[in-house]
Design a protein around this motif. Sequence first.
Motif, short mmCIF file in Angstrom:
data_model
loop_
_atom_site.label_atom_id
_atom_site.label_comp_id
_atom_site.label_asym_id
_atom_site.label_seq_id
_atom_site.Cartn_x
_atom_site.Cartn_y
_atom_site.Cartn_z
N THR B 112 40.69 11.61 -7.29
CA THR B 112 40.69 11.04 -9.51
C THR B 112 41.56 10.77 -10.01
N SER B 248 35.15 14.63 -13.68
CA SER B 248 36.35 13.74 -13.46
C SER B 248 35.85 12.69 -14.98
N ALA B 300 42.34 15.94 -12.84
CA ALA B 300 42.59 14.00 -13.68
C ALA B 300 42.70 14.14 -14.92
#
Lengths: 211, 500
Positions: B112, B248, B300
């Motif tokens: 991520t 994310s 993220a």
Amino acid sequence: MTGASTRPDRDGDPPSRPPGVPEIPAQPGPTPAGEPLDAVPPGAGPSAGEARPDRAQYAVCVFLAVLGALVLVDAGRIGQALNAADPIGPKPVPMLLGALLLVVAAVYAVDVYRGGAGEPEGGEDVDLSSPIDWRTVLLLIAAFVVNAVLIEPLGWVISGALLFWGSAFALGNRHHVRNLVIAVALSLITFYAFAIGLGVNLPAGVLQGIL
Amino acid sequence: MDSLSALLDGFGHVLTPMNLLIALLGVTIGTAVGVLPGIGPAMTVALLLPVTHGMEPAQALILFAGIFYGGMYGGSTTSILLNTPGESSSVVTAIEGNKMAKAGRAAQALATAAIGSFVAGTIATLLLVLVAPPVVSFAVSLGAPDYFAVMLLAFVAVTAVLGASRIRGFASLLLGLVIGVIGIDQTGQQRLTLGLPQLADGIDVVVVAVGIFAVGEALWIAARLRRRAGEVIPVGQPWMGRQDWRRSWKPWLRGTALGFPFGAVPAGGAEIPTFLSYVTEKKLSRHPEEFGRGAIEGVAGPEAANNASAAGTLVPMLALGLPTNATAAVMLAGFQQYGIQPGPLLFTRESALVWTLIASLFVGNLMLLVLNLPLAPAWARLLRIPRPYLYAGIVFFASMGAYAVNAQPFDLFLLLTLGLLGFGMRRFGLPILPLVVGVILGPRAELQGRRALQLSGGELHGLVGGWVSWLVYAVIVVVLAWPLLARFVVRPLRERSVTA
């Protein structure tokens, strides 16, 4: 700019580090509860600095003040070469900087007196709970100076190899032979790649004609 | 769409085999130094300045841009796997990222971070393309007084807004300005040269950057070297499941939206947007209980904000010639090395160069995604390099570079002096960035100030030009007076609204 401006974390500004980050190594500052479990027992070692203010900071104030005075003296020596194209000349800027240095030195001293402390810079390999290891620092400086003195008479390949070897030694590596091989290889590679390949100024020294 | 065709031209310049190779080299070095502890993109670009002297400017800038973006990707790897963030911008990533890694989700955290960095980097570079030309066309209309005011704002901003202590920031800035004064002035007067002929041309910015960043950092780390190496969490191939993607993508976009503007204003930096992004995600998350125990949103968002702000810093750097972070400052020193004058005229004078640089950012970003997803385990292995070799290598390359600038041993002693200054600043918590900005911008600010006063015949009112300078001075006053305003205006108001 008053003393209040020196500690924004006391004045409602967001602190630059998010609060409540438990992983950051404990700073030798006002972190009474933040000591890690494996910390040195109180009273032993530098992490007991909580009660002791960092008085060495006054040296910074002195340094700034001396520098300010030096800048002022130097600026006073400059003759004013004024003309229509440049009514200001070279003098006022250093004058201003010198005066500001004196002011900052004074405010800094007040901040230190009131318990302000700079936070030493952290990093992946920096262990802020240990005291400064002056032996390593001095050895590293020595290796550096040796290179600076020998680079022109002996040439980069020799002085650079000594520099790498000496630095690795200063930093505590004791594989002397292996380090020497790496050091010589590194300085030869850099000499051929940069001095001969990219035309960077590196002296050949005594090895002129051999390399 | 003038800028679009210029950008396409830029892509045409980048997509040659040689330039692609240089971009690849740049992102590889960048990722490596981002992963390696103790060495960051600013130091790397500084170390490379002397050896790239003979390269073509465009190629050197492609290399530097790759290092700049690559360092961001590499930095997240360290903070996730080692939990000792090397830079302040990745402090926030380490909070959740390392928790995820400890819970066996290192692969997802790295994924991520990498994909989020790619998304944010690409969007933010597009924004750069859109924002920079209008800023430039506005900036070319500014006169010397306006410029002088903007530079003052940059000084105040890097000193008073970033960093924890204002007085230490100002001390650092003044040190930088004094270093910038050294040398022969345009009138032929020697200033602070101490009678040394080697100082007559001033101290080379390269020597300052290498001394403060590389030698200072190496000495500082040597003094406090962690004898027990940190524990690196082993990791496999980064990947993300459907659930991770779903959690994310919104944080990526929100992080980008937060990061870019903060990077673009001359006081932003990456610390504030990453922190804001973390707080936002925590508030908006459907799993707030996971925060503090490894929530993927907490990686993220801040990672995207970090990369977007990096792209944002390129707006003031390219459009106005103002550096707002360390790497941008050193890259500006690189411009000067090639005799390229940074400032609003850059886009017209060096149009091809600028657009090639921007195009290379898109290309480099894509390369970084390809390089980082499959190769993360290999990068993580870099963390095992013996520290003595790493720091000996830094000292070695620093000495080589500093000597090469003017081929005089004097510069090595100068380098050591500056290194000791950098050491002392790290010891006493003086921030580094104001000094470097002072060295680079100081002489230009003096030039603009003197030019402005020339028009008024030396009267101080010459420093106030159009409305821009008024506005900028107003902002400076607010920034400087902020602690007082916060105490006497903002806080009472807030308390009143709470009690009411």
